[in-house]
Scaffold this motif. Structure first.
Motif: not given
Length: 142
Positions: A66-77
């Motif tokens: 959910l918004p507020g999580a620190q979530l990255f994929f292949r260098g993208h936030d």
């Protein structure tokens, strides 16, 4: 302390890995704030900005951020990317629409609240074969 998660298709949102037990998950990210059962009586847990789902055998098989999580994929936030749909479409040609979710089956990702409204944003990372039953019937996303 906010935990940073990095999507790794098929493997899981590192430092978590699909197939972990609830005890293994708790040893990595701490105990759940709430434990409950949903759909087919599967175990689910919630933590701040993160909901986890387990298979009937109690192995981690999906994580909803959910918004507020620190979530990255292949260098993208992912939660702060200006064109998340465009970013993910550039990584896979197949995008399906299923009950209000945009599904990127090859990545094991689903988005809610990005294509049809700004409310209820969520990013779902799941075991790749979890949603693939009946995928041919899902509507392609233009």
């Amino acid at each position: 302390m906010m935990i940073e998660f990095c999507i790794e298709p098929v493997v899981g949102p590192l430092p978590l890995r699909f197939g972990m037990t609830p005890n293994e998950v708790a040893s990595v990210i701490g105990p759940p704030e709430e434990v409950f059962r949903i759909f087919f009586r599967n175990l689910s847990e919630s933590r701040t900005h993160v909901n986890l789902g387990y298979s009937p055998e109690n192995f981690l098989d999906e994580v909803i951020f959910l918004p507020g999580a620190q979530l990255f994929f292949r260098g993208h936030d992912l939660f702060n990317h200006p064109d998340l749909i465009g970013l993910l479409r550039g990584m896979t040609p197949v995008v399906k629409l299923m009950v209000g979710f945009l599904i990127f089956p090859e990545l094991g990702l689903g988005l809610s609240g990005y294509h049809n409204c700004e409310d209820g944003k969520a990013i779902r990372h799941y075991v790749k074969d979890k949603l693939e039953k009946g995928i041919e019937a899902w509507e392609p996303y233009p």
